[in-house]
Design a protein around this motif. Structure first.
Motif, PDB file in Angstrom:
ATOM      1  N   GLU A   2       0.655  -1.299   0.133  1.00  0.00           N
ATOM      2  CA  GLU A   2       0.099  -0.088  -0.142  1.00  0.00           C
ATOM      3  C   GLU A   2       0.900   1.184  -0.057  1.00  0.00           C
ATOM      4  OE1 GLU A   2      -2.340  -2.886   2.886  1.00  0.00           O
ATOM      5  OE2 GLU A   2      -0.014  -2.644   1.949  1.00  0.00           O
ATOM      6  N   LEU A   3       2.016   1.143   0.402  1.00  0.00           N
ATOM      7  CA  LEU A   3       2.928   2.381   0.581  1.00  0.00           C
ATOM      8  C   LEU A   3       3.950   2.412  -0.605  1.00  0.00           C
ATOM      9  CD1 LEU A   3       4.026   2.194   4.347  1.00  0.00           C
ATOM     10  CD2 LEU A   3       2.213   3.572   3.244  1.00  0.00           C
ATOM     11  N   GLY A   4       3.851   1.341  -1.689  1.00  0.00           N
ATOM     12  CA  GLY A   4       4.872   1.587  -2.719  1.00  0.00           C
ATOM     13  C   GLY A   4       5.968   0.909  -2.314  1.00  0.00           C
ATOM     14  N   LEU A   5       6.094   0.025  -1.290  1.00  0.00           N
ATOM     15  CA  LEU A   5       7.273  -0.859  -1.020  1.00  0.00           C
ATOM     16  C   LEU A   5       7.359  -2.139  -1.611  1.00  0.00           C
ATOM     17  CD1 LEU A   5       7.347   0.109   2.554  1.00  0.00           C
ATOM     18  CD2 LEU A   5       8.723   1.420   0.936  1.00  0.00           C
ATOM     19  N   TYR A   6       8.417  -2.679  -2.333  1.00  0.00           N
ATOM     20  CA  TYR A   6       8.400  -3.838  -2.739  1.00  0.00           C
ATOM     21  C   TYR A   6       9.117  -4.883  -1.965  1.00  0.00           C
ATOM     22  CZ  TYR A   6       6.916  -1.381  -7.010  1.00  0.00           C
ATOM     23  OH  TYR A   6       6.278  -0.821  -8.232  1.00  0.00           O
ATOM     24  N   ASP A   7       9.051  -6.328  -2.455  1.00  0.00           N
ATOM     25  CA  ASP A   7       9.846  -7.494  -1.603  1.00  0.00           C
ATOM     26  C   ASP A   7       9.693  -7.412  -0.039  1.00  0.00           C
ATOM     27  OD1 ASP A   7      10.329  -8.495  -4.398  1.00  0.00           O
ATOM     28  OD2 ASP A   7      11.681  -6.840  -4.494  1.00  0.00           O
ATOM     29  N   MET A   8       8.959  -6.764   0.530  1.00  0.00           N
ATOM     30  CA  MET A   8       8.851  -6.845   1.966  1.00  0.00           C
ATOM     31  C   MET A   8       8.455  -8.173   2.307  1.00  0.00           C
ATOM     32  SD  MET A   8       8.134  -3.227   3.517  1.00  0.00           S
ATOM     33  CE  MET A   8       9.210  -3.476   4.942  1.00  0.00           C
ATOM     34  N   SER A   9       7.747  -9.031   1.738  1.00  0.00           N
ATOM     35  CA  SER A   9       7.605 -10.319   1.627  1.00  0.00           C
ATOM     36  C   SER A   9       8.451 -10.953   0.813  1.00  0.00           C
ATOM     37  CB  SER A   9       6.064 -11.013   1.806  1.00  0.00           C
ATOM     38  OG  SER A   9       5.283 -10.208   2.696  1.00  0.00           O
ATOM     39  N   GLY A  10       9.293 -11.976   1.171  1.00  0.00           N
ATOM     40  CA  GLY A  10       9.969 -12.617   0.040  1.00  0.00           C
ATOM     41  C   GLY A  10      11.245 -12.165  -0.421  1.00  0.00           C
ATOM     42  N   ASN A  11      12.045 -12.769  -1.456  1.00  0.00           N
ATOM     43  CA  ASN A  11      13.162 -12.422  -1.899  1.00  0.00           C
ATOM     44  C   ASN A  11      14.455 -12.716  -0.753  1.00  0.00           C
ATOM     45  OD1 ASN A  11      14.622 -12.035  -4.358  1.00  0.00           O
ATOM     46  ND2 ASN A  11      14.082  -9.897  -4.473  1.00  0.00           N
ATOM     47  N   VAL A  12      14.805 -11.833  -0.260  1.00  0.00           N
ATOM     48  CA  VAL A  12      15.695 -12.216   0.963  1.00  0.00           C
ATOM     49  C   VAL A  12      15.164 -11.441   2.091  1.00  0.00           C
ATOM     50  CG1 VAL A  12      17.839 -11.929  -0.533  1.00  0.00           C
ATOM     51  CG2 VAL A  12      16.745  -9.784   0.571  1.00  0.00           C
ATOM     52  N   ARG A  13      15.391 -12.214   3.255  1.00  0.00           N
ATOM     53  CA  ARG A  13      14.971 -11.644   4.534  1.00  0.00           C
ATOM     54  C   ARG A  13      15.824 -10.457   4.980  1.00  0.00           C
ATOM     55  NH1 ARG A  13      16.681 -16.453   8.756  1.00  0.00           N
ATOM     56  NH2 ARG A  13      18.468 -16.284   7.663  1.00  0.00           N
ATOM     57  N   GLU A  14      15.138  -9.517   5.799  1.00  0.00           N
ATOM     58  CA  GLU A  14      15.570  -8.393   5.967  1.00  0.00           C
ATOM     59  C   GLU A  14      16.253  -8.074   7.322  1.00  0.00           C
ATOM     60  OE1 GLU A  14      12.965  -5.307   4.217  1.00  0.00           O
ATOM     61  OE2 GLU A  14      12.779  -6.503   2.670  1.00  0.00           O
ATOM     62  N   TRP A  15      17.496  -7.574   7.753  1.00  0.00           N
ATOM     63  CA  TRP A  15      17.963  -7.574   8.932  1.00  0.00           C
ATOM     64  C   TRP A  15      17.168  -6.250   9.476  1.00  0.00           C
ATOM     65  CZ3 TRP A  15      20.692 -10.553  11.505  1.00  0.00           C
ATOM     66  CH2 TRP A  15      21.663 -11.350  10.822  1.00  0.00           C
ATOM     67  N   CYS A  16      16.924  -6.345  10.966  1.00  0.00           N
ATOM     68  CA  CYS A  16      16.394  -5.112  11.720  1.00  0.00           C
ATOM     69  C   CYS A  16      17.433  -4.701  12.823  1.00  0.00           C
ATOM     70  CB  CYS A  16      15.040  -5.319  12.272  1.00  0.00           C
ATOM     71  SG  CYS A  16      13.693  -5.616  10.961  1.00  0.00           S
ATOM     72  N   TRP A  17      17.296  -3.703  13.404  1.00  0.00           N
ATOM     73  CA  TRP A  17      17.971  -3.150  14.347  1.00  0.00           C
ATOM     74  C   TRP A  17      18.137  -3.933  15.602  1.00  0.00           C
ATOM     75  CZ3 TRP A  17      22.038  -0.657  16.303  1.00  0.00           C
ATOM     76  CH2 TRP A  17      22.335  -0.419  17.714  1.00  0.00           C
ATOM     77  N   ASP A  18      16.822  -4.564  15.724  1.00  0.00           N
ATOM     78  CA  ASP A  18      16.754  -4.770  17.210  1.00  0.00           C
ATOM     79  C   ASP A  18      17.137  -6.442  17.707  1.00  0.00           C
ATOM     80  OD1 ASP A  18      13.845  -3.190  18.082  1.00  0.00           O
ATOM     81  OD2 ASP A  18      14.348  -3.249  15.878  1.00  0.00           O
ATOM     82  N   TRP A  19      17.324  -6.468  18.784  1.00  0.00           N
ATOM     83  CA  TRP A  19      17.744  -7.827  19.274  1.00  0.00           C
ATOM     84  C   TRP A  19      16.280  -8.515  19.356  1.00  0.00           C
ATOM     85  CZ3 TRP A  19      22.433  -9.593  19.978  1.00  0.00           C
ATOM     86  CH2 TRP A  19      23.356  -8.708  20.555  1.00  0.00           C
TER      87      TRP A  19
END
Length: 296
Positions: free
Chosen positions: A228-245
């Motif tokens: 909905e925000l125009g963001l791509y691949d937030m599901s799938g392709n590669v897993r994404e690092w976040c800052w948190d523990w």
């Protein structure tokens, strides 16, 4: 064996397996797939302003409460190999192509990329990195680095999104339509996943042998439906690092860093917006990448 040691051993085995499979075949993507669609401009130079607020998404881990998110910017795409190489000077990825997401990068390497890119673009680095001593909050038994990383809260440089920001953006923020995955309710519409990321579409239950024989791999960013925000691949392709523990009832803080979004390797349920993943901060894998964020 204690629960903690059992969990650590299990994660170590999974990391080793992921690296091994990534090393089985270095896939060269065709020239057509390597070409981006912005006239040569680095794709994730495009940042999306995410309007803050409370969660509208009913399936979120943060729904039903008063958890609020401040405005922030996040990359429209996952960081590509073209971008990574321009900043870091080399390419660690198992699957090569300028417009493929960079893979096989650790949390520490993602942090260093953010700071180096900030300096290259005349921005104030967001992170302070101390490699001279071990982080007392890092309780991992398999992390050989344990750098102390702190933040400059007011800095305008690049950074990793927090887990809260990541889930808020993946869910569509204030424009959320309540999808199961980021951008829709059908995983193949919005993601590259273990079923569709290889030579043919896989059916049945998740199978490591099937994935390997099918030559599954990362795919060029931005080819599936955006959310909905125009963001791509937030599901799938590669897993994404976040800052948190990562932390929950079974895992104490300081053991692993959060990864979100699933990837081409994991089962489909890992693509869900609410799914929380974890990985050792020094771990790398052919399904592990990231996207950048910045303060608004």
């Amino acid at each position: 064996m204690s629960k903690k040691k059992t969990l650590v051993c299990a994660v170590f085995v999974l990391v080793a397996a992921a690296v091994a499979v990534g090393g089985c075949s270095s896939v060269q993507v065709s020239g057509a797939e390597q070409t981006d669609r912005t006239g040569g401009k680095l794709l994730s130079d495009q940042m999306v302003l995410v309007e803050g607020g409370t969660f509208k998404h009913k399936r979120s881990n943060y729904s039903g409460g008063e958890v609020a998110v401040q405005d922030f910017y996040i990359g429209k795409y996952e960081v590509t190999q073209k971008e990574w190489t321009a900043v870091m000077g080399s390419n660690p990825s198992k699957f090569r192509g300028d417009n493929l997401p960079v893979d096989s990068v650790s949390w520490y390497e993602a942090i260093e990329y953010c700071n180096r890119r900030s300096l290259m673009e005349g921005l104030e680095p967001y992170y302070n990195i101390d490699k001279s001593q071990a982080d007392p909050d890092n309780k991992s038994e398999i992390d050989p680095l344990k750098w102390i990383v702190t933040i400059n809260e007011g800095a305008n440089g690049y950074r990793l999104p927090t887990e809260l920001e990541w889930e808020y953006a993946a869910s569509g923020g204030q424009k959320s339509k309540g999808y199961k995955y980021s951008g829709g309710n059908k995983p193949d519409d919005v993601s590259w996943n273990w079923r569709n990321a290889g030579n043919r579409y896989l059916k049945g239950g998740w199978s490591w042998q099937s994935i390997e024989n099918n030559e599954n791999r990362t795919r060029p960013v931005g080819r599936k439906k955006a959310n909905e925000l125009g963001l791509y691949d937030m599901s799938g392709n590669v897993r994404e690092w976040c800052w948190d523990w990562y932390e929950d009832q079974m895992v104490e803080s300081g053991m692993f860093r959060v990864v979100r979004g699933g990837g081409w390797l994991g089962d489909v349920h890992t693509l869900e917006i609410k799914f929380r993943g974890m990985f050792d901060a020094s771990g790398v894998g052919p399904d592990q990448g990231f996207r950048v964020a910045r303060n608004a």
